[in-house]
Scaffold this motif. Sequence first.
Motif, PDB file in Angstrom:
ATOM      1  N   SER A   1      46.815  35.877  43.091  1.00 27.88           N
ATOM      2  CA  SER A   1      46.571  34.789  44.040  1.00 27.88           C
ATOM      3  C   SER A   1      45.638  35.316  45.129  1.00 27.88           C
ATOM      4  O   SER A   1      45.529  36.521  45.346  1.00 27.88           O
TER       5      SER A   1
ATOM      6  N   LEU B   1      42.209  35.302  40.183  1.00 29.28           N
ATOM      7  CA  LEU B   1      42.965  34.139  39.728  1.00 29.28           C
ATOM      8  C   LEU B   1      43.161  34.145  38.217  1.00 29.28           C
ATOM      9  O   LEU B   1      44.231  33.785  37.714  1.00 29.28           O
TER      10      LEU B   1
ATOM     11  N   CYS C   1      37.025  36.322  43.348  1.00 29.99           N
ATOM     12  CA  CYS C   1      38.181  35.420  43.466  1.00 29.99           C
ATOM     13  C   CYS C   1      38.594  34.902  42.089  1.00 29.99           C
ATOM     14  O   CYS C   1      39.788  34.859  41.763  1.00 29.99           O
TER      15      CYS C   1
ATOM     16  N   ASP D   1      44.121  34.636  49.212  1.00 21.35           N
ATOM     17  CA  ASP D   1      44.429  34.074  50.514  1.00 21.35           C
ATOM     18  C   ASP D   1      43.435  32.957  50.831  1.00 21.35           C
ATOM     19  O   ASP D   1      42.246  33.060  50.528  1.00 21.35           O
TER      20      ASP D   1
END
Length: 116
Positions: A88, A83, A79, A90
């Motif tokens: 992006s 980023l 993640c 979810d």
Amino acid sequence: MSNRTFRLKISLSDEEHAVLINAGAALSVGPSTFARMAALKAAGRKPAPPPRRRPNGYEQALAAWTAQLGRIGNNVNQCARVLNSGGSIDRSELSGIEEALRALREAVLAFDRDAQ
């Protein structure tokens, strides 16, 4: 006493470390012993069998928790990578990580309650 006088340092990702711990635990050996055995086997040598010892319940649980934490860390890392590259993620991915952490925390606390 062992005649092993040399130490070797290797770098592993969280996921690789968790895999090493789990594989060693399956053979009732620590990660260093497992890595030594695997390296010697890959080099065509038959490693001496390690002294057999059966891990107690706490050691087995700790290995499982460490592996789970490694998988969670890998997800967090993925993640962060997305980023940091401007992408992006979810919300459901974060919810999955939160749930995994919550389940791990509950497993640790339940183990502690059962041990008392």
